[in-house]
Structures are given as C-alpha cells and as structure tokens.
Design a protein around this motif. Structure first.
Motif, PDB file in Angstrom:
ATOM      1  N   LEU A 379       3.399  -7.869  10.827  1.00  0.00           N
ATOM      2  CA  LEU A 379       3.141  -7.897   9.389  1.00  0.00           C
ATOM      3  C   LEU A 379       1.708  -8.313   9.042  1.00  0.00           C
ATOM      4  O   LEU A 379       1.233  -8.036   7.935  1.00  0.00           O
ATOM      5  N   LYS A 380       1.029  -8.979   9.964  1.00  0.00           N
ATOM      6  CA  LYS A 380      -0.300  -9.524   9.665  1.00  0.00           C
ATOM      7  C   LYS A 380      -1.294  -8.480   9.152  1.00  0.00           C
ATOM      8  O   LYS A 380      -1.979  -8.714   8.154  1.00  0.00           O
ATOM      9  N   PRO A 381      -1.411  -7.308   9.801  1.00  0.00           N
ATOM     10  CA  PRO A 381      -2.412  -6.341   9.318  1.00  0.00           C
ATOM     11  C   PRO A 381      -2.162  -5.885   7.880  1.00  0.00           C
ATOM     12  O   PRO A 381      -3.093  -5.474   7.188  1.00  0.00           O
ATOM     13  N   SER A 386      -7.597 -11.023   2.411  1.00  0.00           N
ATOM     14  CA  SER A 386      -8.951 -10.487   2.230  1.00  0.00           C
ATOM     15  C   SER A 386      -9.130  -9.087   2.798  1.00  0.00           C
ATOM     16  O   SER A 386      -9.849  -8.267   2.230  1.00  0.00           O
ATOM     17  N   SER A 387      -8.446  -8.802   3.913  1.00  0.00           N
ATOM     18  CA  SER A 387      -8.683  -7.520   4.576  1.00  0.00           C
ATOM     19  C   SER A 387      -7.397  -6.771   4.909  1.00  0.00           C
ATOM     20  O   SER A 387      -7.419  -5.812   5.678  1.00  0.00           O
ATOM     21  N   GLY A 388      -6.274  -7.202   4.357  1.00  0.00           N
ATOM     22  CA  GLY A 388      -5.003  -6.550   4.647  1.00  0.00           C
ATOM     23  C   GLY A 388      -4.924  -5.146   4.069  1.00  0.00           C
ATOM     24  O   GLY A 388      -5.631  -4.795   3.113  1.00  0.00           O
ATOM     25  N   ARG A 393      -5.393  -1.031  -0.269  1.00  0.00           N
ATOM     26  CA  ARG A 393      -4.742   0.039  -1.018  1.00  0.00           C
ATOM     27  C   ARG A 393      -4.717  -0.271  -2.514  1.00  0.00           C
ATOM     28  O   ARG A 393      -4.983   0.606  -3.360  1.00  0.00           O
ATOM     29  N   LYS A 394      -4.373  -1.494  -2.860  1.00  0.00           N
ATOM     30  CA  LYS A 394      -4.287  -1.858  -4.280  1.00  0.00           C
ATOM     31  C   LYS A 394      -5.665  -1.837  -4.934  1.00  0.00           C
ATOM     32  O   LYS A 394      -5.799  -1.414  -6.095  1.00  0.00           O
ATOM     33  N   GLU A 395      -6.678  -2.279  -4.208  1.00  0.00           N
ATOM     34  CA  GLU A 395      -8.042  -2.233  -4.769  1.00  0.00           C
ATOM     35  C   GLU A 395      -8.466  -0.793  -5.026  1.00  0.00           C
ATOM     36  O   GLU A 395      -9.108  -0.496  -6.049  1.00  0.00           O
TER      37      GLU A 395
END
Length: 444
Positions: A379-381, A386-388, A393-395
């Motif tokens: 799940l980490k990636p 900050s970099s997930g 995608r949301k940005e």
C-alpha cells in the motif's frame, strides 16, 4: 409589422454560439470531479485498511490475543500480549510502590500570599538530578515581592524540574506547603536544601515531616519468602515473564497464600481481530467494485471503470491473500475468498486451527515480512502523502478542473461579447422596423 425583443434575440444567439462549448466543458468538469471523488473514497478505504493492519501488527498487538485469569483480582492486574505463553503461575504481592511526600515546617499562619525570600537558592534532588531554583526569579507579577504561591508555580513549571511537585494544602483552617516526588520508588527519594539566609524559611525545609515514605513494589513469583523475589520502583513489572506485564495494586497480608494467574489464548478476542481485518479488507473491495464497474442495463458505469491503478491494487491485495506464509494459506485456517472477491471466515474452522497451530497463525500474520507486513508494503506506493500515486492522480485531476474553470471564464466572456454585439444589432433593427411602421402609418 411587429417589433422584436432585442435582448431575448441577443441571448438566444449568444447562447447558440457558446452552449455546445459550455456543455462540453461542464461534461469534462463533472467527469474529472467524479473521478476525484472516487479516488478520495478509495484512498480513504485503503487508509482505514492500513490503520487496521497497523493496529494488529504493532509491537504490543497481534492477530493472536491472550488473556489472564486471576484467582483474585484485588491485588494485581495482568496484561498478556501475543508473546505470552500459556501457563499457570503463582504471585504474592508483598508491597506496592509509593512516592515520597513531605510537609515543610512553614509557619502556622501560612497562606498563598505569604512572602518568601527573593534572594538565595532552593535546591531539590531526585534520583541524581538537581534543580537549583534562584529565588530572585520567581516574582512573576513584578511587584518586587515573592509569595509562597509564586514559589509553588516556579517549582512546578521550571524546565529543569527533576520530578518534584509542590502544592498548597488547606485543612482545619491552616495551609501546608507540601512536596512530593512525581515517581514512585526508593530511587525517587526527594531531598531539599534551602540557602537564603532567612532563618524561618531555611528551617522550614530542614524540618520536614514525612507524610509518605518512598518504597519500591515487591512481588514474589511463587509463594512469599520461597519464590523468586522481584523489586521495582514502579508498580508495573514489565515483561518479567515473556509477554506479561503485572501491575501491583494492593499488598497482601504476610502469610496469605500466593494468588493464581493463568495465561491462555483468548479465542473470542482473536476472532474479533480477524473480523476487524476482514471487514476492513471487504470495505476496500466494495469501494473498488462500486467505482470500477463497467456498467450494464441495471448498473451505472463507475467513475474509474477500467482504471489501471485500481486494477493493480485489487490484483496485488488478492494475490497476497492467496499466497503462502509459513507454508500455509489462509484457506487452511478457515479464511477464504468468496466469488465476489470478499473475505469470509468459518469460525469453527478458525478456532480449531487456533487450538492446534496458534503460533503458526501468529507468524503467518505478524511474522516479519509475512502477510500484514506484505500488505502494508504493497500500500505504501499508493498512500504516501508527498509522492504517493493517489496524491499525484488527485493533483492532476484538480489541475484539469482548474483548466476547465479557466475555459468556463473565457466562454462566459465570449458569451458577453456576443450578447453585446447581437443586442446592438437587434436594437438597431428594432429601431428601423419602428421607423418603417411609423412611415407606413403616414400613408395609411
């Protein structure tokens, strides 16, 4: 000949010029907003799932839960974590730990406004740490006079306080200046020394009345005097037996028999852990399903249908839950994946497995690099702030929505320009038509 409504005609034509562009922009904005909302819901479900994993996979908890059964719970309490081994023990509580507490020899007419010296030092030492309080610094209101209340505040709030608490206690019409160690045990014995040159004040800290003597907690693992004697400055004896914390609450009477403590697996609590894990996982799957469905005659197409990111998440989680850990699969301990891709547990099968392979189940879930570690790593990636992947995608979607908002502003401006131009033209036409009607009336 009838006149026309210039404003209505201008609105109609300006709308015709811009409407299809506005509809297209609105459609794109709605699509991006739906995707943004869907990503937020999926991300929230994944974060909840990760929190559930972390709750089960911490240094003090695991999938397997243990419980302590005491013959008498009036003298001590027990916390048994997953590392505790089943067994029976005898405990005798000889004494509980207490903190050092003293009353100073202040005058009988003491109250909160009593003046104290504003020169010299007052020193406190606990467990090798010393606070030398400069009495010239305690006048908090700047009136040039220090009071016993200001002294109390200065002691308690000093950044170098070694663990002493000062209080004013009022009883039977008198006020007493009390000092106490914040921690229990002999090591936390409080010593005080006043050096101000003011006799009554210095004597007050020399002539102390002990209210409570400092003492360590003492318990026996086994019977009193013949068992293993354990001493601790705190009432909580941590990990004296692997995975077991014992907290003494009340001393027994010398000569009383030792009390029984039995440690055993708590099957119901363990099943609750399993159910919490399953419910959180199934919530993720339900959320993914609702936003990735391709749609049919009866169902609406999901906002993230055929999304590769969500397909990747679902595939990774599903593969991990079907994998082997410690040579076993979840299906072998009563946990399976049904046709809908959801987890379910056969309670009887799981309890039977727990009785025969409890250590294996714990290692399957909580062993280093095993199921829970692997799930959290997967799940980490996606969830890094900050970099997930979800953050990126949301940005990107927010940027797309912002660009469409800019387009909408430009379309509004285009509409206004078209409306102004058409209004001018139809107003002139209306004036000409009015003049023609008036001229025609002359020849009526």
């Amino acid at each position: 000949m009838n006149t026309i409504d210039p404003a209505q005609m201008a609105r109609n034509l300006a709308t015709a010029d811009t409407q299809k562009f506005q509809q297209r922009a609105q459609f794109q904005a709605d699509k991006y907003q739906s995707q943004l909302t869907a990503l937020g819901k999926v991300e929230s479900a994944l974060r909840d799932f990760r929190s559930t994993i972390q709750d089960i996979n911490s240094s003090t908890t695991s999938i397997i839960q243990n419980k302590a059964t005491l013959s008498d719970d009036n003298h001590f309490t027990v916390n048994a974590n997953a590392q505790a081994l089943s067994g029976s023990y005898q405990i005798f509580v000889e004494q509980i730990a207490s903190a050092h507490q003293v009353k100073t020899g202040m005058p009988a007419n003491l109250d909160s406004t009593t003046s104290v010296p504003n020169t010299g030092t007052l020193s406190f030492t606990i467990d090798g740490q010393t606070l030398d309080l400069d009495l010239s610094t305690i006048d908090s209101d700047g009136d040039g006079q220090s009071t016993i209340s200001e002294l109390t505040t200065a002691i308690n709030n000093h950044p170098d306080n070694p663990g002493v608490n000062a209080t004013l206690v009022r009883t039977s019409g008198q006020t007493h200046f009390m000092l106490a160690s914040n921690e229990t045990g002999v090591a936390n014995t409080l010593s005080v020394n006043a050096n101000t040159g003011t006799t009554w004040f210095d004597d007050a800290f020399t002539n102390l009345t002990e209210i409570s003597a400092p003492q360590d907690a003492v318990i026996w693992l086994g019977a009193e005097t013949t068992g293993l004697k354990l001493t601790n400055s705190s009432n909580t004896f941590s990990n004296v037996i692997d995975g077991i914390d014992i907290t003494a609450t009340k001393a027994q009477t010398s000569g009383d028999p030792a009390l029984s403590m039995a440690i055993d697996t708590d099957q119901d609590a363990t099943l609750e852990q399993v159910n919490a894990f399953i419910e959180s996982y199934n919530k993720v799957m339900s959320t993914l399903d609702s936003y990735t469905q391709t749609g049919s005659a009866d169902t609406q197409r999901g906002a993230l249908a055929n999304d590769p990111t969500l397909r990747s998440i679902e595939s990774q989680l599903n593969n991990l839950l079907r994998d082997q850990f410690e040579g076993k699969r979840l299906s072998e301990i009563g946990i399976s994946i049904n046709r809908e891709g959801k987890l379910e547990v056969d309670k009887d099968s799981f309890k039977n497995a727990q009785q025969t392979m409890g250590a294996t189940i714990e290692s399957m879930f909580n062993g280093e690099g095993n199921l829970l570690d692997s799930l959290e790593d997967s799940l980490k990636p996606f969830l890094q702030f900050s970099s997930g992947i979800f953050t990126s995608r949301k940005e990107a979607l927010r940027s797309n929505i912002d660009r469409i908002d800019d387009k909408q502003v430009a379309l509004d401006r285009k509409y206004e320009m078209a409306y102004t131009r058409y209004l001018k033209q139809f107003t002139q036409m209306n004036q000409i038509m009015t003049q023609m009607q008036q001229t025609q009336g002359l020849f009526g």
